[in-house]
Design a protein around this motif. Structure first.
Motif, short mmCIF file in Angstrom:
data_model
loop_
_atom_site.label_atom_id
_atom_site.label_comp_id
_atom_site.label_asym_id
_atom_site.label_seq_id
_atom_site.Cartn_x
_atom_site.Cartn_y
_atom_site.Cartn_z
N MET A 144 33.92 33.10 50.87
CA MET A 144 33.31 34.41 50.77
C MET A 144 32.53 34.53 49.45
SD MET A 144 35.13 38.18 50.72
CE MET A 144 36.16 37.75 52.13
N LYS A 145 31.35 35.14 49.52
CA LYS A 145 30.53 35.35 48.34
C LYS A 145 30.25 36.84 48.20
CE LYS A 145 26.92 32.95 49.29
NZ LYS A 145 25.60 32.31 49.03
N ILE A 146 30.61 37.42 47.05
CA ILE A 146 30.40 38.85 46.80
C ILE A 146 29.51 39.01 45.59
CG2 ILE A 146 31.49 41.07 46.31
CD1 ILE A 146 34.07 40.02 47.51
N LEU A 147 28.36 39.64 45.78
CA LEU A 147 27.46 39.95 44.67
C LEU A 147 27.74 41.39 44.23
CD1 LEU A 147 25.05 39.38 42.80
CD2 LEU A 147 23.55 40.16 44.66
N CYS A 148 28.01 41.57 42.95
CA CYS A 148 28.31 42.90 42.41
C CYS A 148 27.07 43.50 41.77
CB CYS A 148 29.44 42.80 41.39
SG CYS A 148 29.92 44.40 40.72
N LEU A 149 26.69 44.68 42.23
CA LEU A 149 25.58 45.43 41.65
C LEU A 149 26.13 46.63 40.88
CD1 LEU A 149 23.23 45.68 44.80
CD2 LEU A 149 23.35 43.83 43.11
N SER A 150 25.61 46.88 39.70
CA SER A 150 26.04 48.04 38.91
C SER A 150 24.86 48.53 38.09
CB SER A 150 27.22 47.68 38.00
OG SER A 150 26.90 46.57 37.17
N ASN A 151 24.93 49.76 37.60
CA ASN A 151 23.76 50.32 36.92
C ASN A 151 24.14 51.12 35.68
OD1 ASN A 151 24.86 52.34 38.64
ND2 ASN A 151 22.96 53.51 38.51
N GLY A 152 24.71 50.44 34.70
CA GLY A 152 25.01 51.09 33.44
C GLY A 152 26.17 50.44 32.73
N HIS A 153 26.30 50.71 31.43
CA HIS A 153 27.36 50.09 30.64
C HIS A 153 28.75 50.43 31.18
CE1 HIS A 153 29.57 48.73 27.09
NE2 HIS A 153 30.17 49.92 27.08
N GLY A 154 28.99 51.72 31.45
CA GLY A 154 30.29 52.13 31.96
C GLY A 154 30.57 51.55 33.33
N GLU A 155 29.54 51.52 34.18
CA GLU A 155 29.69 50.97 35.52
C GLU A 155 29.97 49.46 35.46
OE1 GLU A 155 27.37 52.93 34.48
OE2 GLU A 155 27.43 54.74 35.73
N ASP A 156 29.29 48.77 34.53
CA ASP A 156 29.54 47.34 34.35
C ASP A 156 31.00 47.10 34.00
OD1 ASP A 156 26.83 47.12 34.73
OD2 ASP A 156 26.37 46.53 32.67
N ALA A 157 31.54 47.92 33.09
CA ALA A 157 32.92 47.75 32.65
C ALA A 157 33.90 47.97 33.80
CB ALA A 157 33.22 48.70 31.49
N ILE A 158 33.63 48.97 34.62
CA ILE A 158 34.48 49.21 35.80
C ILE A 158 34.39 48.04 36.77
CG2 ILE A 158 34.71 50.67 37.86
CD1 ILE A 158 33.90 53.04 36.05
N ALA A 159 33.16 47.57 37.00
CA ALA A 159 32.97 46.43 37.91
C ALA A 159 33.72 45.20 37.43
CB ALA A 159 31.48 46.13 38.05
N VAL A 160 33.70 44.96 36.13
CA VAL A 160 34.39 43.79 35.58
C VAL A 160 35.88 43.83 35.92
CG1 VAL A 160 35.19 42.76 33.42
CG2 VAL A 160 32.77 43.23 33.74
N ARG A 161 36.49 45.00 35.82
CA ARG A 161 37.92 45.11 36.13
C ARG A 161 38.19 44.71 37.58
NH1 ARG A 161 37.28 50.29 33.16
NH2 ARG A 161 38.14 50.01 31.07
N ILE A 162 37.31 45.15 38.49
CA ILE A 162 37.49 44.81 39.91
C ILE A 162 37.25 43.32 40.14
CG2 ILE A 162 36.66 45.26 42.26
CD1 ILE A 162 35.90 48.09 41.26
N LEU A 163 36.22 42.76 39.51
CA LEU A 163 35.92 41.35 39.69
C LEU A 163 37.04 40.47 39.13
CD1 LEU A 163 32.08 41.13 38.95
CD2 LEU A 163 33.30 41.71 41.06
N GLN A 164 37.63 40.89 38.02
CA GLN A 164 38.76 40.13 37.48
C GLN A 164 39.94 40.16 38.44
OE1 GLN A 164 39.03 42.18 33.65
NE2 GLN A 164 38.39 40.31 32.60
N ALA A 165 40.15 41.30 39.09
CA ALA A 165 41.21 41.38 40.10
C ALA A 165 40.89 40.51 41.31
CB ALA A 165 41.41 42.84 40.53
N LEU A 166 39.62 40.44 41.69
CA LEU A 166 39.22 39.57 42.79
C LEU A 166 39.45 38.10 42.44
CD1 LEU A 166 35.91 41.30 43.92
CD2 LEU A 166 37.94 40.94 45.36
N GLN A 167 39.23 37.74 41.19
CA GLN A 167 39.44 36.36 40.76
C GLN A 167 40.90 35.93 40.87
OE1 GLN A 167 37.74 36.67 36.83
NE2 GLN A 167 35.77 35.82 37.46
N GLN A 168 41.80 36.92 40.90
CA GLN A 168 43.23 36.63 40.99
C GLN A 168 43.72 36.53 42.43
OE1 GLN A 168 45.04 39.78 38.71
NE2 GLN A 168 43.95 39.23 36.82
N GLN A 169 42.84 36.78 43.39
CA GLN A 169 43.23 36.70 44.79
C GLN A 169 43.51 35.25 45.18
OE1 GLN A 169 43.53 39.42 47.06
NE2 GLN A 169 43.41 40.58 45.16
#
Length: 419
Positions: free
Chosen positions: A1-26
């Protein structure tokens, strides 16, 4: 599976990173690059998440939608060319069989739909609390303000249309009130919490400090993260501090300045020294941050730190805040914040007023720095109000662990595509 994360701002990037780090632990971690639509995506770079496609900071700093003049500047700065290149990237991603996670507002959501790929959306910008609470609609003054609720939801019809498309497999609103509202429109909304409240654990030293007997009244200072606005906000906060020292001359006070790494400490230090704050050689507040600056004046201590954000939030009894995400995180820990409107582009009077609706009784909005001490006295004299504030903040912002819950749900929803 390939998931591309789109975000639009510093705060949004930080939130996205938390989710992507959790995905990396799957167990079977997907491939998860990112495409920040605004700015350089420093949060992704800091966490070694690959960035695909072009990125370019715009003159507006990400607040193009707040001021038409900012839009003109961004267009001159290459916004249209950047947008077309980014749309091309997401369409190519879809053709290669990838899926998309959009984090932020309608912009990444629209990009996700334009790609033609299956997508999910984490809505960080909007909440039904802007319009109503559990009791009913909030009172609004002008006809324009009342029109904000014209469509029956904080999300407008075209936003709900994007969230209700068959390709949209999941929507993760920021709170349960918003989730319940979206479900009325047959949108696949999941109430899994707000990732803003993840990764805020204090250090062991902060926990030990908090447990000491007779601690000083501790006040977090949150001036925001974007220059030059944060420096202007800081001057207002310093004025409020001067009035606090006058109001509580015999009480030990500790001010904790949670300063974003991108700000220049010298520009914060100079106005402090002009107000008779003396720089101390020793710093016994944050052992984890040897670069922290410690100042003293009378019975008060003031510390500026760029490495101990979490500890500042946990140690503080209340905050003087002129920030977006940082204020929400502080309130989410069950604590009261006193806010002052600034000159913008972010923390304008309109933004500050909207934040009071979003966060409810946890926010005390005052118009002038001189009014801050009275607001503090009102809070300290009312334990029942402080308990209501604690319950309100935790309810509106949710429990920690949202990123992990969202990651698990994403795997389940996108995994169905391959069954």
């Amino acid at each position: 599976m390939k998931i591309l994360c789109l975000s639009n701002g510093h705060g949004e990037d930080a939130i996205a990173v938390r989710i992507l780090q959790a995905l990396q632990q799957q167990p079977q971690a997907p491939e998860i690059p990112a495409l920040p639509l605004v700015g350089k995506g420093q949060a992704y770079i800091n966490h070694n998440i690959a960035i695909v496609g072009p990125v370019k900071p715009m003159p507006s700093g990400g607040f193009v939608y707040m001021d038409g003049r900012q839009l003109v500047r961004d267009v001159k700065g290459g916004l249209l060319q950047l947008t077309l290149a980014q749309i091309k990237i997401v369409k190519t991603w879809a053709k290669e069989g990838g899926v998309i996670l959009a984090v932020g507002d309608i912009v990444p959501l629209l990009f996700a739909w334009l790609s033609g790929a299956p997508y999910a959306f984490v809505g960080t910008a909007k909440s039904e609390y802007y319009l109503r609470d559990e009791v009913g609609p909030l009172p609004r003054n002008s006809w324009f303000e009342k029109m904000e609720a014209w469509s029956g939801s904080v999300y407008l019809p075209w936003e709900r249309w994007l969230m209700s498309r068959p390709k949209c497999r999941a929507v993760f609103p920021r709170d349960n009130l918003t989730t319940a509202g979206l479900k009325r429109w047959s949108i696949p909304a999941f109430d899994l919490g707000n990732p803003m409240m993840d990764s805020l654990e204090p250090s062991a030293a902060a926990i030990a400090t908090k447990s000491q007997e007779n601690p000083p009244l501790t006040i977090a200072l949150l001036p925001g993260s974007r220059p030059p606005e944060a420096y202007a906000n800081w001057h207002q906060i310093i004025q409020a501090i001067a009035r606090i020292l006058e109001t509580f001359p015999n009480r030990p006070l500790l001010f904790l300045g949670a300063i974003a790494p991108g700000l220049d400490l010298d520009k914060l230090r100079e106005p402090l020294e002009a107000q008779a704050w003396r720089l101390s050689i020793t710093n016994h507040i944050f052992s984890s941050d040897p670069t922290a600056l410690r100042f003293t004046q009378r019975k008060a201590t003031l510390v500026l730190t760029q490495q101990a954000f979490n500890d500042c939030l946990h140690l503080a009894d209340l905050a003087i805040a002129m920030a977006g995400t940082a204020t929400e995180q502080f309130v989410g820990l069950g604590k009261p914040a006193i806010t002052l409107p600034g000159q913008g582009p972010q923390f304008t009077p309109a933004f500050a007023e909207a934040q009071t609706r979003l966060l409810g009784c946890s926010i005390t909005l005052v118009q002038q720095p001189a009014q801050v001490p009275k607001a503090i006295e009102a809070l300290l004299s009312n334990p029942d109000r402080l308990q209501i504030i604690a319950d309100n903040g935790q309810h509106r912002m949710g429990a920690p662990g949202a990123a992990q819950r969202i990651a698990t749900q994403l795997i389940q929803q996108f995994g169905k595509l391959h069954v």
